[in-house]
Enzyme design. Structure first.
Site, PDB file in Angstrom:
ATOM      1  N   LYS A  86     -21.255 -19.376  -9.851  1.00  0.00           N
ATOM      2  CA  LYS A  86     -20.491 -19.239 -11.078  1.00  0.00           C
ATOM      3  C   LYS A  86     -19.053 -18.837 -10.748  1.00  0.00           C
ATOM      4  CE  LYS A  86     -21.346 -19.381 -15.572  1.00  0.00           C
ATOM      5  NZ  LYS A  86     -22.289 -20.266 -16.253  1.00  0.00           N
ATOM      6  N   TYR A 108       0.856  -1.180   0.000  1.00  0.00           N
ATOM      7  CA  TYR A 108       0.000   0.000   0.000  1.00  0.00           C
ATOM      8  C   TYR A 108       0.897   1.236   0.000  1.00  0.00           C
ATOM      9  CZ  TYR A 108      -4.325   2.575   0.867  1.00  0.00           C
ATOM     10  OH  TYR A 108      -5.391   3.426   0.766  1.00  0.00           O
TER      11      TYR A 108
END
Length: 488
Positions: free
Chosen positions: A171, A116
Site C-alpha cells: 500500500k 540536525y
C-alpha cells in the site's frame, strides 16, 4: 487439465530447465505448460553446451498447487531436467518493498549542522510556537500512516500484524508510485478498539492523514468514527471508501454504456460488511432506484429478526419490495449485481435471469462471486477485481489521488463530497467517447487518474457543500455488522 481458478501473475513461477539441444525440446516445454493449464509469459535461454540448453521458463499459474502440477508435468518429460523453481512473488518481497531515503545529502559539517543539531533546534522552537508550521516544515505535509491490526487481511481473515505487513508495504509503495505520497506501514499488535484508537491518536502528530486498512468489522467502523472525531487530519478507511469510490466510478460509466440512469436501476449487493455498506450508502446518496443487501442471514428486509444495528439500518433504507429470499432470487430481474463477499456464489444461469443489459461487478478476490467468463455470456458489462480481466475495479484508482488532494488542501477530514468528486473524476478520465463494455474505468497506470482525482478532491475540500442533516447511518452506529462472507 481442468482448473477452476484463472492463472494469475500473483502465482507466477520461473523454472530453470535443462533440455536436449534439439529442435523440438523447447516446443515440448511450452506445449506441456499449456496442457497443464498455465500461461507461458517468458522463455529465456540462459546457457548452452553442445548437448544441452538451459532455459528459464516463466509462467502464470492459478495457485500453489497448480504450480506444483505444472512442475510435475515438465519433470515427467523425457530428457528434461528441472533444476530450480522460483516463486516470483516471494522473490519480489525479499527484504521488503519500501525504504526510507534522505532528501538532503548531508555531505558536509555545514549541512549536518543545519539538518540536525544545532540548526534543527530553531525549527523545533518555531513549531512549538506555531504548531500549524509542522505541515510546512516537516514530513507531516506529505506523509500518511497505513494502519492495520491484521484482523481482515485481504480475503484471508485474521492473520495478525506481522502477516499484514506485506500488504501495508505494498500500500505504501502504491501511495508513492501513483500519488507521490510518503506512506509508512503501522501494524499494531492489538485488536482492542480502545487501544487502537489511543495508539493512532498518539502517533498522529507525525502524519498528514491516516489510512486504515484491513481492520475487520465491526471495529473498523467504530475506530474510524472515533478517530475522525478526535483528529484534525483526514481518516480514511480504504476498504470502505476507496472501494465505494471506485465502484461508483465504474457504475457511472457502465450505466452510460447500457443507456440506463442510476435512479432507474435495481442493484443487488452481496456482502454487507465494510465495503458493501460503504458502497450502498454512497449509491443511496446518489439516488439509486433500489438496493437489495444480501449477507449471511439472506436478503436484509424489514421485520427480519436478529439484525444488528447496521443491518437494521440497511433493511429500513433499502429493499423497497421487502424481498426475503436467496441471492439468485434477488438478482432475478435486477439491473446491477455488485459482489464484495465470497467466491462462486452465482452461476452463468443466474446472471441470465437478470434484466436486459445487466451489469455485473464480481469483486471478490482472487475468485469472483461468478466466473467472469460465464457472466459475459449474459451480462452487457462485467467487471472484477482481477488484474488479468477487463474492467479491473482496483482501489489504487482512488486512494493515492484522494490523499494527494487532501494533503495539498491541508484538509482536516475526509468528506462524502470528496468521495463523489473522486468517483466523477475517475469516470471522466475514460471519456464518454472511449467507454465500451470492456473499458469502463481507466487503467491503474493511466497517468491522468491520480492528478484528476487529486484536483477534484482538493476542490471539494476548498469549496465544501453545505453540511447535510445528521445521518443516522451505519458508520455512526455503535455496533456494526460482522465482516461480510455471504453464502447463497
Amino acid at each position: 487439465m481442468a482448473i477452476t481458478r484463472l492463472p494469475s501473475a500473483g502465482f507466477s513461477i520461473t523454472i530453470r530447465i535443462a533440455v536436449p539441444a534439439d529442435a523440438s525440446s523447447i516446443g515440448r516445454l511450452t506445449t506441456s505448460v499449456g496442457e497443464a493449464g498455465a500461461i507461458v509469459t517468458a522463455l529465456d535461454v540462459v546457457d548452452s553446451d553442445p548437448t544441452h540448453v538451459i532455459v528459464d521458463l516463466t509462467c502464470d499459474t492459478a495457485d500453489a498447487s497448480h504450480a506444483d502440477q505444472v512442475v510435475d508435468a515438465l519433470t515427467a518429460l523425457d530428457g528434461v531436467d528441472v533444476r530450480k523453481v522460483s516463486d516470483r512473488t516471494f522473490l519480489l518481497h525479499l527484504g521488503g518493498k519500501i525504504e526510507v531515503s534522505s532528501k538532503v545529502a548531508l555531505r558536509t559539517r555545514d549541512e549536518l549542522s543545519r539538518a540536525y543539531t544545532p540548526g534543527v533546534a530553531r525549527v523545533c522552537q518555531a513549531i512549538a510556537e506555531n504548531p500549524a508550521d509542522a505541515r510546512r516544515l516537516t514530513i507531516k505535509r506529505n506523509t500518511v500512516a497505513v494502519v492495520s491490526d491484521g484482523s481482515a487481511v485481504l480475503g484471508l481473515g485474521n492473520l495478525g500484524p506481522a502477516a499484514s505487513l506485506p500488504v501495508m508495504e505494498g500500500k505504501a509503495a502504491l501511495f508513492k508510485r501513483f500519488g507521490g505520497v510518503d506512506a509508512w506501514p503501522v501494524v499494531l499488535d492489538t485488536q482492542d478498539t480502545d487501544e487502537i484508537v489511543s495508539i493512532v491518536k498518539a502517533i498522529a502528530p507525525a502524519y498528514g492523514g491516516i489510512n486504515l486498512e484491513d481492520i475487520a468489522a465491526p471495529r473498523c467502523f467504530e475506530i474510524e468514527a472515533r478517530l475522525r472525531a478526535a483528529l484534525d487530519i483526514p481518516v480514511f478507511h480504504d476498504d470502505q471508501h476507496g472501494t465505494a469510490i471506485c465502484v461508483l466510478a465504474a457504475l457511472t460509466n457502465a450505466l452510460r454504456v447500457v443507456g440506463k440512469q442510476l435512479a432507474d436501476v435495481r442493484v443487488v449487493v452481496s456482502g454487507a460488511g465494510a465495503a458493501g455498506t460503504a458502497i450502498m450508502k454512497l449509491l443511496l446518496r446518489q439516488g439509486v432506484g433500489d438496493i437489495i443487501a444480501y449477507d449471511r442471514q439472506g436478503a436484509l428486509h424489514r421485520g427480519q429478526p436478529g439484525l444488528n444495528p447496521a443491518w437494521q439500518w440497511l433493511a429500513e433504507h433499502t429493499n423497497r419490495e421487502n424481498y426475503s429470499g436467496d441471492l439468485p432470487g434477488a438478482i432475478h430481474g435486477a439491473d446491477v449485481f455488485i459482489g464484495v463477499s465470497a467466491p462462486n456464489l452465482l452461476t452463468g444461469e443466474d446472471i441470465a435471469m437478470m434484466a436486459k443489459d445487466a451489469i455485473v461487478f464480481a469483486l471478490a478476490n482472487p475468485d469472483p462471486e461468478v466466473d467472469p467468463r460465464e457472466a459475459r455470456k449474459h451480462a452487457a458489462v462485467v467487471a472484477t477485481g482481477r488484474s488479468d480481466q477487463p474492467n479491473q475495479i482496483n482501489n489504487v484508482l482512488a486512494f493515492p489521488g484522494v490523499f494527494r488532494g487532501m494533503l495539498d488542501a491541508h484538509a482536516e477530514e475526509f468528506t462524502e463530497e470528496m468521495a463523489i468528486a473522486a468517483a466523477r473524476a475517475i469516470a471522466d478520465v475514460v471519456g464518454e467517447d472511449k467507454i465500451n463494455p470492456t473499458v469502463i474505468v481507466p487503467s491503474v497506470f493511466d497517468s491522468r487518474v491520480a492528478p484528476a482525482v487529486a484536483a477534484a478532491v482538493r476542490a471539494a475540500a476548498q469549496h465544501p457543500a453545505p453540511a447535510p442533516a445528521a445521518d443516522p447511518g451505519p458508520a455512526d452506529l455503535p455496533e456494526i455488522a460482522a465482516e461480510a462472507s455471504a453464502t447463497p
